[in-house]
Enzyme design. Structure first.
Site, short mmCIF file in Angstrom:
data_model
loop_
_atom_site.label_atom_id
_atom_site.label_comp_id
_atom_site.label_asym_id
_atom_site.label_seq_id
_atom_site.Cartn_x
_atom_site.Cartn_y
_atom_site.Cartn_z
N SER A 83 0.81 -1.22 0.00
CA SER A 83 0.00 0.00 0.00
C SER A 83 0.84 1.27 0.00
CB SER A 83 -0.94 0.01 1.21
OG SER A 83 -0.21 -0.21 2.41
N ASP A 190 4.67 -7.82 6.42
CA ASP A 190 5.24 -9.04 7.00
C ASP A 190 5.70 -8.77 8.43
OD1 ASP A 190 5.75 -11.05 4.49
OD2 ASP A 190 6.02 -8.97 3.89
N HIS A 328 0.93 4.95 6.86
CA HIS A 328 1.31 5.20 5.48
C HIS A 328 2.00 6.56 5.35
CE1 HIS A 328 -1.88 2.11 5.02
NE2 HIS A 328 -1.13 1.73 4.00
#
Length: 441
Positions: A83, A190, A328
């Site tokens: 993303s 991850d 983000h």
């Protein structure tokens, strides 16, 4: 507007990843926004171009070798990732906006506007080749941006195959002859779920290798940037930094649960696993596995290796470089990523900067015009120093210098004798310390 309407809107527009996990996270974000009345802007998120970072460009003048690849030779850009590369939240000023993929603002492949308005790698390369292809635009124009929100390393092989298919089917590029730069950035999701077996470093690197092997076997004329994973254990500091909000802290726990809810012991594990990711990535790239052809190579770009969070003038972590979810990147964060990957590309292997920070943009020079690879980094030229000019000194000046030098030598010898006579004697013990004690100077 209710969370249900937002969800319906984004589903219809096709912004979601295929995985249900990503849908669940975005739904949770919208619920947090609704409960905290967070649909109003929490902080300004202006687009940040070259004027914000205070950088300027210079231009320079195709090649058969990837080790002689200049910026002006690059015809096509592509990207794989999650993303971050999909641009989620890059232009958002509210929490629900994080669900939107601002593809045109993505740091490694976005192509909206120009570098003066939005700093991206594409917009930097446009200064050298205005006709570059493959960049993503707006919120739907993917181009050769194969990144998928919520993706993990195990998705990179599939993304690599998707990218190759897109390029082969494109009528805008010459697949065999155009030079391509593909950037891969993966691993955040991850590390945010270390309880998963697939997040173990050996599984992470195996899938990254599989993806690189596919690119190596299929893509001609390509330089692949592998961007080292950033140190995600710093995220809790962002959640309490300048411009952060209570709802962003909740959002961070939803999107990156292992880190957002971690205690000190768990954060230490995140650190150790991050370092393993970084070390194993470096070993893979430097192994020579992808240096078997003259028209393909993989270069590690390590500007996230020693992650330093941006700070305000008061020394506080500046959360405005992050989207309203404190996870983000905002437009400022994407811009800083673009600057740093570009600079890494123009730095020799082994001498690349490892800190994510605002710096002046580097430019190619006549002495160093190429993007650095493992094979051309030893060709770095150094500018020879200018030799000293020779002068003819008159005889009288030489005589004066000789007399003055002799006088200074005699004076120095007298001072040494005086100091030697007045110096107290002392012995040295078996451990090397003197038996005489001295006061502070």
């Amino acid at each position: 507007m209710s969370s249900r309407i937002f969800c319906l809107f984004f589903l219809l527009c096709g912004f979601w990843a295929k995985a249900d996990e990503w849908d669940d996270k975005m739904s949770a974000l919208l619920k947090i926004a609704e409960e905290h009345n967070a649909n109003k802007p929490v902080k300004p998120q202006p687009w940040e171009g070259s004027s914000y970072y205070g950088v300027e460009f210079e231009s320079a003048p195709n090649t058969a070798s990837v080790h002689r690849l200049r910026p002006e030779d690059i015809n096509v850009v592509g990207a794989l990732g999650d993303s971050i590369t999909a641009g989620n939240g890059a232009g958002a000023d509210t929490l629900p906006g994080v669900a939107i993929t601002y593809l045109g603002m993505s740091w490694s492949i976005g192509g909206d506007n120009t570098s003066e308005e939005i700093m991206t790698l594409t917009n930097i390369l446009r200064h050298f080749n205005p006709d570059i292809k493959g960049f993503s635009t707006g919120v739907r124009g993917k181009g050769f941006n194969a990144a998928v929100p919520g993706a993990r390393a195990r998705h990179i092989p599939g993304q690599a195959e998707d990218l190759i298919t897109r390029m082969k089917n494109s009528t805008e590029i010459d697949y065999e002859n155009d030079w391509k730069v593909v950037t891969i950035f993966i691993g955040g999701n991850d590390l945010c779920d270390l309880t998963s077996e697939t997040s173990k470093p050996e599984n992470y690197i195996a899938k990254l290798q599989e993806g690189l092997d596919i690119l190596h076997s299929e893509l001609p004329r390509t330089l692949v940037n592998v961007v080292e994973i950033l140190e995600v254990y710093y995220l809790p500091q962002v959640a309490h930094g300048y411009g952060s909000t209570p709802q962003c802290r909740l959002a961070q726990q939803v999107e990156c649960p292992y880190v957002g809810r971690a205690d000190e012991e768990q954060l230490q594990l995140v650190k150790e696993e991050t370092w393993k990711y970084q070390t194993m990535t470096e070993e893979l790239v430097s192994s020579g596995r992808y240096d078997t052809r003259d028209d393909f190579t993989v270069v590690l770009q390590p500007f996230f290796h020693n992650t330093q969070l941006p700070l305000t003038d008061d020394g506080e972590v500046d959360a405005t470089f992050f989207a309203p979810d404190c996870f983000h990147f905002s437009s400022k964060g994407h811009g800083m990523g673009a600057i740093n990957i570009w600079n890494n590309m123009l730095e020799p292997v082994g001498k690349k900067s490892t800190i994510w920070s605002i710096k002046d943009l580097k430019v190619p020079t006549p002495e160093q015009p190429y993007i650095f690879t493992s094979k051309n980094s030893d060709d770095v030229h150094t500018v020879p120093s200018e030799p000293c000019a020779a002068y003819d000194l008159p005889d009288w000046l030489i005589a004066v210098i000789a007399i003055l030098s002799a006088g200074l030598l005699i004076e120095a010898m007298v001072l040494i004798c005086i100091m030697t006579k007045g110096k107290p004697s002392h012995t040295v013990s078996s451990k090397g310390a003197t038996n005489e004690s001295f006061d502070k100077f």
